[in-house]
Write a protein that holds these residues in place. Structure first.
Motif, short mmCIF file in Angstrom:
data_model
loop_
_atom_site.label_atom_id
_atom_site.label_comp_id
_atom_site.label_asym_id
_atom_site.label_seq_id
_atom_site.Cartn_x
_atom_site.Cartn_y
_atom_site.Cartn_z
N TYR A 12 0.83 -1.20 0.00
CA TYR A 12 0.00 0.00 0.00
C TYR A 12 0.87 1.26 0.00
O TYR A 12 2.04 1.23 0.37
N ASP A 38 -1.08 -6.87 8.20
CA ASP A 38 -1.95 -7.57 7.26
C ASP A 38 -2.90 -6.54 6.63
O ASP A 38 -4.08 -6.52 6.94
N ASP A 40 -4.10 -4.88 2.83
CA ASP A 40 -4.01 -4.92 1.37
C ASP A 40 -3.82 -3.48 0.87
O ASP A 40 -3.56 -2.57 1.65
N SER A 46 -6.91 -9.23 5.91
CA SER A 46 -7.44 -10.42 5.25
C SER A 46 -7.79 -11.51 6.25
O SER A 46 -8.44 -12.48 5.90
N LYS A 56 0.53 -13.15 7.08
CA LYS A 56 0.45 -12.12 6.02
C LYS A 56 1.47 -11.02 6.26
O LYS A 56 2.11 -10.55 5.30
N ASN A 60 4.41 -9.90 3.73
CA ASN A 60 4.64 -8.52 3.34
C ASN A 60 6.07 -8.08 3.67
O ASN A 60 6.70 -7.35 2.89
#
Length: 132
Positions: A12, A38, A40, A46, A56, A60
């Protein structure tokens, strides 16, 4: 010191939050990675479990390490912040770390906290690494 901001396109946009996902100190070859969560591209989680969010966040983190020219094997220090009483999640955290780190063993600190980036955020992972 010279600093090189790292903002991979798969993560992001950190500008509205005043951050880069990482900064490389080009004089020392050290990578400082901002807390990965976590989120998106639309700042949504998520998973709603510590284990799922840690998985997650570590994925990342890998994206940011790769973009900086580093890797999991070059992690020097890992700090994990977990919302709530830490003891309730140690087994889940250990399980994810063993999968993620493999034989690489960085310094590690895990801290229980009252809040994180959003109400839905349960885990944040911050790290320091060396370049390859």
């Amino acid at each position: 010191m010279r600093k090189q901001p790292i903002n991979p396109p798969q993560r992001y946009d950190g500008k509205p939050h005043g951050l880069s996902h990482a900064v490389v100190d080009t004089a020392t070859g050290t990578v400082y990675i901002s807390g990965q969560v976590d989120w998106d591209m639309n700042y949504q989680v998520s998973s709603h479990t510590v284990e799922g969010q840690l998985s997650k966040a570590l994925t990342n983190l890998t994206i940011v390490l790769d973009a900086a020219g580093s890797s999991v094997e070059n992690l020097l220090n890992l700090r994990i912040y977990v919302r709530g009483e830490l003891g309730e999640f140690l087994e889940d955290i250990a399980s994810e770390l063993v999968k993620y780190l493999g034989e690489s063993r960085s310094a590690l600190t895990v801290i229980g906290v009252a809040s994180l980036a959003s109400k839905e955020t349960l885990v944040e992972v911050e790290a320091t690494a060396a370049l390859k």
